[in-house]
Design a protein around this motif. Structure first.
Motif, PDB file in Angstrom:
ATOM      1  N   ALA A   1       0.835  -1.206   0.064  1.00  0.00           N
ATOM      2  CA  ALA A   1      -0.064  -0.112  -0.017  1.00  0.00           C
ATOM      3  C   ALA A   1       0.803   1.137  -0.087  1.00  0.00           C
ATOM      4  CB  ALA A   1      -0.900   0.035   1.366  1.00  0.00           C
ATOM      5  N   VAL A   2       1.964   1.282   0.857  1.00  0.00           N
ATOM      6  CA  VAL A   2       2.760   2.637   0.847  1.00  0.00           C
ATOM      7  C   VAL A   2       3.576   2.515  -0.486  1.00  0.00           C
ATOM      8  CG1 VAL A   2       4.834   3.414   2.176  1.00  0.00           C
ATOM      9  CG2 VAL A   2       2.996   2.310   3.388  1.00  0.00           C
ATOM     10  N   GLU A   3       3.980   1.664  -0.975  1.00  0.00           N
ATOM     11  CA  GLU A   3       4.772   1.723  -2.358  1.00  0.00           C
ATOM     12  C   GLU A   3       4.073   2.167  -3.438  1.00  0.00           C
ATOM     13  OE1 GLU A   3       6.771  -2.098  -3.027  1.00  0.00           O
ATOM     14  OE2 GLU A   3       7.937  -1.789  -1.083  1.00  0.00           O
ATOM     15  N   GLU A   4       2.445   1.936  -3.291  1.00  0.00           N
ATOM     16  CA  GLU A   4       1.671   2.202  -4.344  1.00  0.00           C
ATOM     17  C   GLU A   4       1.478   3.566  -4.437  1.00  0.00           C
ATOM     18  OE1 GLU A   4      -0.951   1.899  -7.816  1.00  0.00           O
ATOM     19  OE2 GLU A   4       0.646   0.526  -6.801  1.00  0.00           O
ATOM     20  N   LEU A   5       1.408   4.191  -2.894  1.00  0.00           N
ATOM     21  CA  LEU A   5       1.127   5.753  -2.954  1.00  0.00           C
ATOM     22  C   LEU A   5       2.295   6.579  -3.556  1.00  0.00           C
ATOM     23  CD1 LEU A   5      -0.490   5.745   0.648  1.00  0.00           C
ATOM     24  CD2 LEU A   5      -1.721   6.558  -1.545  1.00  0.00           C
ATOM     25  N   ILE A   6       3.343   6.114  -3.189  1.00  0.00           N
ATOM     26  CA  ILE A   6       4.730   6.595  -3.508  1.00  0.00           C
ATOM     27  C   ILE A   6       4.767   6.672  -4.823  1.00  0.00           C
ATOM     28  CG2 ILE A   6       7.291   6.843  -3.111  1.00  0.00           C
ATOM     29  CD1 ILE A   6       6.837   5.836  -0.333  1.00  0.00           C
ATOM     30  N   ALA A   7       4.713   5.484  -5.559  1.00  0.00           N
ATOM     31  CA  ALA A   7       4.799   5.349  -6.960  1.00  0.00           C
ATOM     32  C   ALA A   7       4.038   6.163  -7.687  1.00  0.00           C
ATOM     33  CB  ALA A   7       4.960   3.634  -7.450  1.00  0.00           C
ATOM     34  N   ARG A   8       2.809   6.314  -7.307  1.00  0.00           N
ATOM     35  CA  ARG A   8       1.830   7.098  -7.922  1.00  0.00           C
ATOM     36  C   ARG A   8       2.193   8.717  -7.892  1.00  0.00           C
ATOM     37  NH1 ARG A   8      -4.109   4.587  -6.907  1.00  0.00           N
ATOM     38  NH2 ARG A   8      -3.839   2.714  -7.993  1.00  0.00           N
ATOM     39  N   HIS A   9       2.528   8.929  -6.567  1.00  0.00           N
ATOM     40  CA  HIS A   9       3.067  10.454  -6.541  1.00  0.00           C
ATOM     41  C   HIS A   9       4.164  10.686  -7.293  1.00  0.00           C
ATOM     42  CE1 HIS A   9       3.633  14.065  -4.276  1.00  0.00           C
ATOM     43  NE2 HIS A   9       4.795  13.770  -4.071  1.00  0.00           N
ATOM     44  N   ILE A  10       5.235   9.807  -7.410  1.00  0.00           N
ATOM     45  CA  ILE A  10       6.573  10.154  -8.324  1.00  0.00           C
ATOM     46  C   ILE A  10       5.946  10.094  -9.896  1.00  0.00           C
ATOM     47  CG2 ILE A  10       8.458   9.191  -9.115  1.00  0.00           C
ATOM     48  CD1 ILE A  10       9.137   8.014  -6.119  1.00  0.00           C
ATOM     49  N   GLU A  11       5.142   9.216 -10.081  1.00  0.00           N
ATOM     50  CA  GLU A  11       4.666   9.152 -11.635  1.00  0.00           C
ATOM     51  C   GLU A  11       4.198  10.486 -11.923  1.00  0.00           C
ATOM     52  OE1 GLU A  11       1.963   6.646 -14.311  1.00  0.00           O
ATOM     53  OE2 GLU A  11       2.357   5.868 -12.490  1.00  0.00           O
ATOM     54  N   ALA A  12       3.149  10.917 -11.007  1.00  0.00           N
ATOM     55  CA  ALA A  12       2.328  12.257 -11.226  1.00  0.00           C
ATOM     56  C   ALA A  12       3.115  13.373 -11.319  1.00  0.00           C
ATOM     57  CB  ALA A  12       1.424  12.272 -10.252  1.00  0.00           C
ATOM     58  N   THR A  13       4.187  13.363 -10.699  1.00  0.00           N
ATOM     59  CA  THR A  13       4.958  14.604 -10.677  1.00  0.00           C
ATOM     60  C   THR A  13       6.515  14.655 -11.429  1.00  0.00           C
ATOM     61  OG1 THR A  13       6.229  13.744  -8.800  1.00  0.00           O
ATOM     62  CG2 THR A  13       4.425  15.163  -8.322  1.00  0.00           C
ATOM     63  N   THR A  14       6.519  13.719 -12.256  1.00  0.00           N
ATOM     64  CA  THR A  14       7.803  13.322 -13.141  1.00  0.00           C
ATOM     65  C   THR A  14       7.815  14.344 -14.579  1.00  0.00           C
ATOM     66  OG1 THR A  14       8.276  11.155 -12.149  1.00  0.00           O
ATOM     67  CG2 THR A  14       9.270  11.675 -14.335  1.00  0.00           C
TER      68      THR A  14
END
Length: 269
Positions: free
Chosen positions: A256-269
């Motif tokens: 769950a934590v990794e999914e939140l982080i990965a989505r945040h990074i993808e959205a801000t790359t």
């Protein structure tokens, strides 16, 4: 005597693309982020340093003064060697280091994601009654500030139980307790320095990078209040609470934590 701060931190470096820097919690190492590193390395360059005295770095010499600012300075050197702003990710102590970097080097940070950052200074300025009362659960125990016992087994039991609940230390596998004991003294130094931090909420108002504040539903009240205060102080922040997770959510609820982080990074790359 060799200067333990002169050499760079050991860094696990993999992948290629926009850089992501993953910062671990006290008592752990860069291995904490192995799963997330492997996931992000498919599209990013992922750097996961070990903090001073941790992981593959030399043991910390106890006769050398320590403050969390030393880890901040060494990670900052690593950022300076990169040719692009970074996505910063941190858990607990690593979250504090990430926030300090983002606050002092905003031009080096593309996005920020922190889980239960121990930026306890925001609870002091302005005073947060709920958060400060919870901190007293640990701070009021004499062993917590005992220089002679700091980092030993009795101190670590107090430390781990504060974050994870009664009997958490005794419930750890023997190998995990041994790992904590190997780095216990530098963990004591980390905790002592961050507890003395008085960086107030207003100091983070200029941090403009998109920020994801993650909390465990069952994390101690002080940690949850830090996230809530920062949410009000940061100009571009959102907060997510991981259901059923405590302070060690990046390990116990890694998916769950990794999914939140990965989505945040993808959205801000």
């Amino acid at each position: 005597m060799n200067d333990p701060v002169a050499a760079p931190l050991h860094v696990d470096d993999r992948g290629a693309g926009a850089p992501v820097v993953l910062l671990h919690s006290s008592g752990m190492s860069s291995r904490q982020w192995r799963s997330l590193s492997e996931r992000l390395a498919a599209s990013h360059r992922v750097l996961a340093p070990d903090f001073l005295g941790s992981g593959k770095n030399p043991p910390w010499s106890d006769d050398v003064p320590f403050g969390y600012e030393l880890d901040v300075a060494l990670v900052a050197k690593a950022l300076d060697a990169l040719d692009a702003p970074v996505h910063l990710v941190g858990h607990s102590y690593g979250g504090l280091v990430a926030l300090a970097l983002a606050r002092t080097l905003p031009h080096r940070v593309r996005s920020l994601a922190v889980y239960d950052p121990v930026a306890f200074g925001v609870l002091h300025d302005p005073p947060d009654a709920v958060g400060l009362a919870d901190l007293m659960r640990a701070g009021s125990q004499p062993i917590f500030t005992d220089e002679s016992l700091g980092g030993g087994e009795a101190w670590l039991e107090t430390f781990v139980n504060y974050w994870n609940g009664p009997d958490a230390w005794r419930s750890l596998p023997a190998a995990s307790r041994e790992q904590f004991l190997r780095v216990g003294r530098v963990v004591f130094r980390e905790v002592s320095s961050l507890m003395a931090d008085r960086t107030g909420a207003a100091a983070y108002a200029a941090l403009t990078a998109p920020t994801l504040l993650i909390a465990g539903e069952l994390s101690p009240a002080a940690a949850r209040r830090v996230g809530e205060v920062l949410l009000g102080a940061l100009p571009d922040a959102r907060r997510e609470v991981v259901k059923g997770a405590g302070h060690m959510g990046p390990l116990t609820h890694a998916g769950a934590v990794e999914e939140l982080i990965a989505r945040h990074i993808e959205a801000t790359t």
